[in-house]
Design an enzyme around this catalytic site. Structure first.
Site, PDB file in Angstrom:
ATOM      1  N   ASP A   1      16.405  -7.911  -9.134  1.00  0.00           N
ATOM      2  CA  ASP A   1      16.279  -7.455  -7.746  1.00  0.00           C
ATOM      3  C   ASP A   1      16.054  -8.600  -6.776  1.00  0.00           C
ATOM      4  O   ASP A   1      16.542  -8.586  -5.651  1.00  0.00           O
ATOM      5  CB  ASP A   1      15.154  -6.416  -7.623  1.00  0.00           C
ATOM      6  CG  ASP A   1      13.854  -6.901  -8.217  1.00  0.00           C
ATOM      7  OD1 ASP A   1      13.213  -7.774  -7.616  1.00  0.00           O
ATOM      8  OD2 ASP A   1      13.490  -6.433  -9.308  1.00  0.00           O
TER       9      ASP A   1
ATOM     10  N   CYS B   1       0.845  -1.186   0.000  1.00  0.00           N
ATOM     11  CA  CYS B   1       0.000   0.000   0.000  1.00  0.00           C
ATOM     12  C   CYS B   1       0.881   1.238   0.000  1.00  0.00           C
ATOM     13  O   CYS B   1       2.004   1.211   0.484  1.00  0.00           O
ATOM     14  CB  CYS B   1      -0.867   0.058   1.253  1.00  0.00           C
ATOM     15  SG  CYS B   1      -2.312  -1.002   1.198  1.00  0.00           S
TER      16      CYS B   1
ATOM     17  N   CYS C   1       6.582 -13.269   4.366  1.00  0.00           N
ATOM     18  CA  CYS C   1       6.507 -11.947   5.000  1.00  0.00           C
ATOM     19  C   CYS C   1       5.148 -11.828   5.679  1.00  0.00           C
ATOM     20  O   CYS C   1       4.128 -12.186   5.098  1.00  0.00           O
ATOM     21  CB  CYS C   1       6.647 -10.854   3.944  1.00  0.00           C
ATOM     22  SG  CYS C   1       6.407  -9.201   4.635  1.00  0.00           S
TER      23      CYS C   1
ATOM     24  N   CYS D   1      12.416 -12.334   6.000  1.00  0.00           N
ATOM     25  CA  CYS D   1      12.203 -13.259   4.889  1.00  0.00           C
ATOM     26  C   CYS D   1      13.519 -13.851   4.370  1.00  0.00           C
ATOM     27  O   CYS D   1      13.495 -14.836   3.623  1.00  0.00           O
ATOM     28  CB  CYS D   1      11.430 -12.573   3.767  1.00  0.00           C
ATOM     29  SG  CYS D   1      12.177 -11.027   3.221  1.00  0.00           S
TER      30      CYS D   1
HETATM   31  S1  SF4 Z   1      12.240  -7.606   4.994  1.00  0.00           S
HETATM   32 FE1  SF4 Z   1      11.014  -9.262   4.197  1.00  0.00          FE
HETATM   33  S2  SF4 Z   1       9.839 -10.012   5.961  1.00  0.00           S
HETATM   34 FE2  SF4 Z   1      10.628  -7.995   6.523  1.00  0.00          FE
HETATM   35  S3  SF4 Z   1       8.966  -6.582   5.976  1.00  0.00           S
HETATM   36 FE3  SF4 Z   1      10.358  -6.657   4.238  1.00  0.00          FE
HETATM   37  S4  SF4 Z   1       9.538  -8.225   2.868  1.00  0.00           S
HETATM   38 FE4  SF4 Z   1       8.581  -8.490   4.880  1.00  0.00          FE
END
Ligand code: SF4
Length: 545
Positions: A409, A48, A445, A499
């Site tokens: 990426d 978002c 995530c 993640c």
């Molecule tokens: S680093 Fe990975 S787990 Fe942490 S908020 Fe960002 S996408 Fe989500």
């Protein structure tokens, strides 16, 4: 409903319409360039984007909210919404898809329907709730809620992990409460605290303490208070800025929305901070003592626009550093390559870094079809494959017989990369080395990015060597976590890297991730997003054995 068809786009006119406010006029020239850039870039991202602005000169702010959202459409393309505040009333417009171009002839109608000198807006990609059109419409923000004569409107970026527990709490207090998504929960939880007689500061603090997850919020109360706050880990970006003449104050997910409105960036909100706008400017209150910052590392690699700034550094500069790092980490691959390509366009900035550090020619032989703009990663499953194949064109004669490094990426599912490598092979590439700037994604995530189960992540189930084999690369070279952290200018402790490390900054997310991982690797089939599964309810209630 207001007209949605793209008509005479403002930025395509030779002269801007005379009735636009001075701030929009100021932004007029850069907009034309920006629109061309975005059309080419075709970059639409996940999660978002939020924006809010107040004018102390009683200027209508709808145009500023409009451009603020257009600049952040990469953060969510499924729906968008505008809300303005005038004479103690909220005026709302919500719709599916990208923020539309506006018909010049419809501008007065928009001003009429969205009056007021205070407004907020949201662009959204669904990371909670269902994905059918009706559910997306219901989940479109800004959210409003009202009880005991108190009204509230919020625009939210993030994701709440303890939704089941909050749903029960809201249902207990508001009999008619139906929750379409977690932004509903945030709005109603804050409303609930206000209806208990708390002031805004105390109510926001209670929200910060009650929610597990990521939330950057901008909102307006029924009495016209304009505020913004960040969760105690500051996972999502949220900055503040003002117009040079001091007449306007704004909050935004990214600095590009300040730029497009001619506003100056003042500060990034701290984790656990509430900021309100008063006649004297911003009032900042730190509500959570000693918060542990955990800013999303993926913002640097993937989500944020390259021309956005975090703590004064442009995102594209960080991505160039990623490219330099990876050259130093894999010298033997660099020595065995003839040219560099990039997956347009989030791979472009790191390709520049690779080019500079290696001296290899950056051959612009992978081109995106300008008007095929869907981003594969965020398309629903049935749309994904055909679109990936269509949107990138490989200039065959430039790669035939060459040993190619291609920069990307990230690798999430692996299907985008696989199709591109297939195209390179078909074009005659002799070797294909993948340089990937975001380290291997091994876990879901929970904080607002829709990679929310182990099963959908190629990196959760396969080693780097296996991934290379699956996607058809000779070698996959991920940037190291240390390299990533160094380039961001942050410390390990100040970033969320859950993640890629499996270490989640919030306790319930850690618990769910650990338990679901055990189940997944014991043969359990996930049913959609982990935090929305029935098991999430059991885990969050602590009734697991
Ligand atoms: S680093 Fe990975 S787990 Fe942490 S908020 Fe960002 S996408 Fe989500």
């Amino acid at each position: 409903m207001l007209a949605q068809q793209p008509l005479v786009a403002l930025e395509q006119r030779k002269n801007p319409p005379s009735f636009l406010t001075k701030n929009v006029l100021k932004a007029y020239k850069p907009l034309r360039a920006l629109h061309l850039y975005l059309s080419f870039k075709g970059e639409i991202k996940i999660g978002c984007g939020i924006f809010g602005i107040a004018s102390f000169e009683n200027e209508p702010v709808f145009p500023c909210v409009y451009w603020g959202l257009r600049a952040q459409n990469h953060r969510g393309h499924q729906s968008h919404g505008f809300l303005t505040y005038n004479n103690e009333k909220f005026f709302v417009h919500k719709s599916l898809d990208l923020v539309p171009k506006l018909k010049t002839s419809a501008i007065q109608e928009w001003f009429g329907r969205l009056p007021g000198s205070l407004g907020i807006g949201n662009v959204r990609y669904t990371t909670s709730g269902k994905c059918d059109d009706q559910s997306i419409v219901q989940g479109t923000q800004p959210m409003t809620a009202e009880a005991n004569g108190i009204k509230l409107a919020v625009s939210f970026n993030g994701n709440i992990v303890n939704t089941q527990q909050l749903k029960q709490e809201m249902a207990g207090h508001f009999p008619n409460f139906t929750c379409s998504c977690d932004s509903d929960l945030v709005c109603n939880k804050l409303l609930l605290e206000l209806t208990k007689g708390k002031d805004l500061t105390s109510a926001v603090k209670e929200v910060m303490l009650s929610l597990d997850g990521a939330f950057s919020v901008v909102g307006i109360t029924g009495s016209g208070d304009f505020f913004a706050f960040k969760d105690p880990h500051g996972v999502k970006p949220l900055c503040a800025g003002h117009s040079p003449d001091g007449a306007m104050y704004a909050f935004s997910s990214e600095t590009v929305s300040l730029d497009i409105n001619g506003l100056v960036r003042d500060f990034e909100l701290e984790p656990g901070e509430l900021a309100t706008v008063t006649k004297n400017g911003f009032k900042r209150e730190q509500l959570i003592e000693n918060p542990r910052k955990a800013f999303c590392a993926f913002e640097f690699a993937y989500f944020a626009r390259p021309d956005s700034r975090f703590d004064g550094k442009f995102v594209y500069e960080i991505r160039e550093d990623f490219g330099r790092n990876i050259v130093h980490e894999y010298p033997e691959i660099v020595n065995d390559a003839d040219i560099i390509l990039s997956v347009p366009e989030t791979g472009d900035d790191s390709a520049m870094g690779v080019h500079e550090a290696s001296g290899l020619r950056w051959e612009r032989a992978s081109r995106r079809h300008r008007y095929v703009t869907e981003r594969a990663f965020i398309l629903l499953n049935d749309e994904r494959f055909s679109t990936i194949d269509r949107k990138v064109n490989i200039l065959g004669s430039k790669v035939a017989g060459k040993r190619v490094i291609i920069t990307e990426d990230s690798i999430v599912r692996g299907d985008t990369t696989k199709v591109i490598i297939e195209k390179l092979r078909k074009a005659g590439a002799k070797k294909v080395y993948m340089f990937v700037t975001f380290p291997r994604i091994i876990g879901p995530c929970f904080y607002g990015i829709d990679m929310s189960s182990y099963g959908q992540l190629i990196g959760s189930r396969h080693s780097t060597e296996e991934i290379a084999k699956i996607i058809g690369a000779d070698t996959v070279c991920y940037q190291s976590i240390d390299g990533l952290v160094r380039a961001t200018g942050e410390s390990h402790d100040n970033l969320c890297m859950a993640c890629i490390t499996g270490k989640y900054p919030t306790p319930l997310a850690q618990k769910m991730a650990d338990e679901m991982k055990t189940r997944f690797f014991n043969g359990y089939t996930e049913k959609g997003r982990i935090y929305e599964a029935d098991e999430a309810c059991i885990i969050s209630s602590g009734k697991t054995n």
